[in-house]
Design a protein around this motif. Structure first.
Motif, PDB file in Angstrom:
ATOM      1  N   ASP A 241      -4.096 -11.639 -14.580  1.00  0.00           N
ATOM      2  CA  ASP A 241      -3.289 -10.991 -15.617  1.00  0.00           C
ATOM      3  C   ASP A 241      -1.792 -11.154 -15.375  1.00  0.00           C
ATOM      4  OD1 ASP A 241      -5.274  -9.163 -17.334  1.00  0.00           O
ATOM      5  OD2 ASP A 241      -5.944  -9.195 -15.256  1.00  0.00           O
ATOM      6  N   ASP A 242      -1.406 -11.396 -14.133  1.00  0.00           N
ATOM      7  CA  ASP A 242       0.012 -11.579 -13.823  1.00  0.00           C
ATOM      8  C   ASP A 242       0.118 -12.335 -12.508  1.00  0.00           C
ATOM      9  OD1 ASP A 242       2.746 -11.445 -14.116  1.00  0.00           O
ATOM     10  OD2 ASP A 242       2.851  -9.249 -14.191  1.00  0.00           O
ATOM     11  N   TYR A 243       1.363 -12.704 -12.160  1.00  0.00           N
ATOM     12  CA  TYR A 243       1.618 -13.641 -11.079  1.00  0.00           C
ATOM     13  C   TYR A 243       2.977 -13.297 -10.488  1.00  0.00           C
ATOM     14  CZ  TYR A 243       2.138 -18.496  -9.222  1.00  0.00           C
ATOM     15  OH  TYR A 243       2.304 -19.617  -8.446  1.00  0.00           O
ATOM     16  N   VAL A 244       3.037 -12.988  -9.195  1.00  0.00           N
ATOM     17  CA  VAL A 244       4.295 -12.619  -8.543  1.00  0.00           C
ATOM     18  C   VAL A 244       4.537 -13.556  -7.365  1.00  0.00           C
ATOM     19  CG1 VAL A 244       5.492 -10.842  -7.211  1.00  0.00           C
ATOM     20  CG2 VAL A 244       4.204 -10.207  -9.253  1.00  0.00           C
ATOM     21  N   VAL A 245       5.771 -14.041  -7.279  1.00  0.00           N
ATOM     22  CA  VAL A 245       6.142 -14.987  -6.227  1.00  0.00           C
ATOM     23  C   VAL A 245       6.775 -14.247  -5.054  1.00  0.00           C
ATOM     24  CG1 VAL A 245       7.565 -17.004  -5.662  1.00  0.00           C
ATOM     25  CG2 VAL A 245       6.487 -16.823  -7.921  1.00  0.00           C
ATOM     26  N   LYS A 246       6.348 -14.594  -3.846  1.00  0.00           N
ATOM     27  CA  LYS A 246       6.950 -14.041  -2.635  1.00  0.00           C
ATOM     28  C   LYS A 246       8.274 -14.760  -2.340  1.00  0.00           C
ATOM     29  CE  LYS A 246       2.466 -13.114  -0.412  1.00  0.00           C
ATOM     30  NZ  LYS A 246       1.640 -13.421   0.766  1.00  0.00           N
ATOM     31  N   PRO A 247       9.251 -14.062  -1.768  1.00  0.00           N
ATOM     32  CA  PRO A 247       9.292 -12.612  -1.515  1.00  0.00           C
ATOM     33  C   PRO A 247       9.498 -11.845  -2.815  1.00  0.00           C
ATOM     34  CG  PRO A 247      11.385 -13.600  -0.946  1.00  0.00           C
ATOM     35  CD  PRO A 247      10.483 -14.747  -1.311  1.00  0.00           C
ATOM     36  N   PHE A 248       9.024 -10.612  -2.859  1.00  0.00           N
ATOM     37  CA  PHE A 248       9.109  -9.825  -4.081  1.00  0.00           C
ATOM     38  C   PHE A 248       9.568  -8.409  -3.753  1.00  0.00           C
ATOM     39  CE2 PHE A 248       4.788  -9.685  -2.423  1.00  0.00           C
ATOM     40  CZ  PHE A 248       4.588  -8.319  -2.275  1.00  0.00           C
ATOM     41  N   SER A 249       9.986  -7.690  -4.781  1.00  0.00           N
ATOM     42  CA  SER A 249      10.368  -6.292  -4.637  1.00  0.00           C
ATOM     43  C   SER A 249       9.124  -5.421  -4.754  1.00  0.00           C
ATOM     44  CB  SER A 249      11.372  -5.904  -5.728  1.00  0.00           C
ATOM     45  OG  SER A 249      11.413  -4.501  -5.904  1.00  0.00           O
ATOM     46  N   PRO A 250       8.793  -4.634  -3.740  1.00  0.00           N
ATOM     47  CA  PRO A 250       7.613  -3.754  -3.838  1.00  0.00           C
ATOM     48  C   PRO A 250       7.712  -2.800  -5.022  1.00  0.00           C
ATOM     49  CG  PRO A 250       8.398  -3.862  -1.576  1.00  0.00           C
ATOM     50  CD  PRO A 250       9.433  -4.542  -2.417  1.00  0.00           C
ATOM     51  N   ARG A 251       8.916  -2.301  -5.318  1.00  0.00           N
ATOM     52  CA  ARG A 251       9.091  -1.393  -6.451  1.00  0.00           C
ATOM     53  C   ARG A 251       8.749  -2.097  -7.765  1.00  0.00           C
ATOM     54  NH1 ARG A 251       8.402   3.415  -6.791  1.00  0.00           N
ATOM     55  NH2 ARG A 251       7.070   2.668  -8.450  1.00  0.00           N
ATOM     56  N   GLU A 252       9.223  -3.346  -7.907  1.00  0.00           N
ATOM     57  CA  GLU A 252       8.916  -4.108  -9.113  1.00  0.00           C
ATOM     58  C   GLU A 252       7.419  -4.384  -9.200  1.00  0.00           C
ATOM     59  OE1 GLU A 252       9.682  -8.474 -11.198  1.00  0.00           O
ATOM     60  OE2 GLU A 252      10.842  -7.901  -9.423  1.00  0.00           O
ATOM     61  N   LEU A 253       6.793  -4.672  -8.078  1.00  0.00           N
ATOM     62  CA  LEU A 253       5.352  -4.929  -8.064  1.00  0.00           C
ATOM     63  C   LEU A 253       4.578  -3.712  -8.580  1.00  0.00           C
ATOM     64  CD1 LEU A 253       2.986  -6.816  -7.239  1.00  0.00           C
ATOM     65  CD2 LEU A 253       3.057  -5.732  -4.999  1.00  0.00           C
ATOM     66  N   VAL A 254       4.946  -2.535  -8.111  1.00  0.00           N
ATOM     67  CA  VAL A 254       4.271  -1.319  -8.572  1.00  0.00           C
ATOM     68  C   VAL A 254       4.466  -1.133 -10.072  1.00  0.00           C
ATOM     69  CG1 VAL A 254       4.238   1.197  -8.403  1.00  0.00           C
ATOM     70  CG2 VAL A 254       4.407  -0.177  -6.319  1.00  0.00           C
ATOM     71  N   GLU A 255       5.672  -1.396 -10.565  1.00  0.00           N
ATOM     72  CA  GLU A 255       5.929  -1.249 -11.999  1.00  0.00           C
ATOM     73  C   GLU A 255       5.100  -2.245 -12.812  1.00  0.00           C
ATOM     74  OE1 GLU A 255       7.549   1.192 -13.492  1.00  0.00           O
ATOM     75  OE2 GLU A 255       7.765   2.008 -11.461  1.00  0.00           O
ATOM     76  N   ARG A 256       4.891  -3.433 -12.276  1.00  0.00           N
ATOM     77  CA  ARG A 256       4.030  -4.408 -12.954  1.00  0.00           C
ATOM     78  C   ARG A 256       2.591  -3.915 -13.001  1.00  0.00           C
ATOM     79  NH1 ARG A 256       5.444 -10.596 -12.918  1.00  0.00           N
ATOM     80  NH2 ARG A 256       7.706 -10.573 -12.682  1.00  0.00           N
ATOM     81  N   VAL A 257       2.129  -3.365 -11.901  1.00  0.00           N
ATOM     82  CA  VAL A 257       0.770  -2.820 -11.862  1.00  0.00           C
ATOM     83  C   VAL A 257       0.622  -1.742 -12.928  1.00  0.00           C
ATOM     84  CG1 VAL A 257      -0.864  -1.449 -10.491  1.00  0.00           C
ATOM     85  CG2 VAL A 257       0.365  -3.362  -9.433  1.00  0.00           C
ATOM     86  N   LYS A 258       1.571  -0.826 -12.995  1.00  0.00           N
ATOM     87  CA  LYS A 258       1.497   0.270 -13.960  1.00  0.00           C
ATOM     88  C   LYS A 258       1.560  -0.246 -15.401  1.00  0.00           C
ATOM     89  CE  LYS A 258       4.228   3.738 -12.725  1.00  0.00           C
ATOM     90  NZ  LYS A 258       5.430   4.386 -12.114  1.00  0.00           N
TER      91      LYS A 258
ATOM     92  N   SER B  26       0.817  -1.202   0.000  1.00  0.00           N
ATOM     93  CA  SER B  26       0.000   0.000   0.000  1.00  0.00           C
ATOM     94  C   SER B  26       0.858   1.262   0.000  1.00  0.00           C
ATOM     95  CB  SER B  26      -0.929   0.002   1.215  1.00  0.00           C
ATOM     96  OG  SER B  26      -1.672   1.192   1.286  1.00  0.00           O
ATOM     97  N   THR B  27       1.896   1.272   0.811  1.00  0.00           N
ATOM     98  CA  THR B  27       2.782   2.435   0.906  1.00  0.00           C
ATOM     99  C   THR B  27       3.439   2.738  -0.434  1.00  0.00           C
ATOM    100  OG1 THR B  27       3.248   2.064   3.248  1.00  0.00           O
ATOM    101  CG2 THR B  27       4.851   3.363   2.005  1.00  0.00           C
ATOM    102  N   TYR B  28       3.950   1.724  -1.092  1.00  0.00           N
ATOM    103  CA  TYR B  28       4.630   1.928  -2.372  1.00  0.00           C
ATOM    104  C   TYR B  28       3.653   2.378  -3.459  1.00  0.00           C
ATOM    105  CZ  TYR B  28       9.356   0.397  -1.232  1.00  0.00           C
ATOM    106  OH  TYR B  28      10.634   0.332  -0.736  1.00  0.00           O
TER     107      TYR B  28
END
Length: 240
Positions: free
Chosen positions: A103-120, A25-27
């Motif tokens: 639409d996409d799939y992210v494995v934990k642990p993950f980079s919050p910055r990368e997660l935001v870029e995927r969302v965008k 949420s913060t990122y």
């Protein structure tokens, strides 16, 4: 953490680990999104109906209702982009999530910055920046409207994921043209993300379930053996 449900850029985060949810949420909020966080499956369905989010980040392992079931439920009424979070990285899990409409799939642990870029990136793909010269494509009762981002069969609306919509648009805009799996992947992942080409087969299978009378004998999306897929043209009487 914002709890607004009126912001048009609200991202719904469904995660039972409160630390992970707060971090994501913060990122997201640093990048200008509003966020709404819930911690179990039943709350997720209610929140999605109430706030109409532009994106859903969905953990697989949740109390009450798991992420797979939530994804299936959301896909019955919405084409909102969904990104799944999971502690497992097996290929079958990824394919299963995509088959259910993620639409996409992210494995934990993950980079919050990368997660935001995927969302965008996913939001960019689901919101075409420039209109196409032709806004409506139709064939034998199947209609795709690019301006309204809507697909219908014989007047009945069909809910597609953003990736399914992109693939169907590519196929319908060039009837008869044989597309390789790599070409269709580029429609879904224009930023060059590394994705197995088997994902296209999953998307095609889901598309056929939604638009065909008999997915085992497709009328619209034909298989080009050894190459990929094509959309029927007016003179096409072959079976896929």
């Amino acid at each position: 953490m914002s709890q607004s449900v009126s912001n048009q850029d609200t991202v719904l985060i469904v995660e039972d680990d409160r630390n992970t949810a707060a971090l994501v949420s913060t990122y997201l909020e640093r990048d200008g999104f509003s966020t709404l966080v819930v911690h179990d499956g039943l709350q997720a369905i209610e929140a999605a109906a109430a706030c109409k989010p532009v994106f859903v980040i969905l953990d697989v392992m949740l109390p009450g209702m798991d992420g797979w079931e939530i994804c299936r439920t959301l896909r019955k009424t919405s084409d909102v982009p969904i990104l799944m979070l999971t502690a497992r990285e097996e290929e079958l899990d990824r394919v299963a999530g995509l088959a259910m409409g993620a639409d996409d799939y992210v494995v934990k642990p993950f980079s919050p910055r990368e997660l935001v870029e995927r969302v965008k990136a996913i939001l960019r793909r689901s919101r075409p920046s420039s209109p196409l010269p032709v806004s409506v494509f139709s064939f034998a009762g199947l209609e795709l409207d690019t301006e309204k981002h809507r697909v219908a069969r014989d007047g009945r609306p069909i809910m597609l994921t953003s990736s399914e919509f992109k693939i169907l648009l590519a196929l319908m805009s060039s009837p008869g043209k044989a597309f390789s799996r790599e070409e269709l992947l580029s429609q879904c992942y224009p930023q060059g993300e590394v994705v197995i080409d088997r994902v296209i087969d999953v998307h095609i299978g889901k598309l056929r379930q939604k638009i065909e009378d008999d997915p085992s004998r497709p009328r619209f999306i034909k298989t080009v053996r050894g190459h990929g897929y094509r959309f029927s043209d007016e003179n096409d009487d072959e079976e896929g």
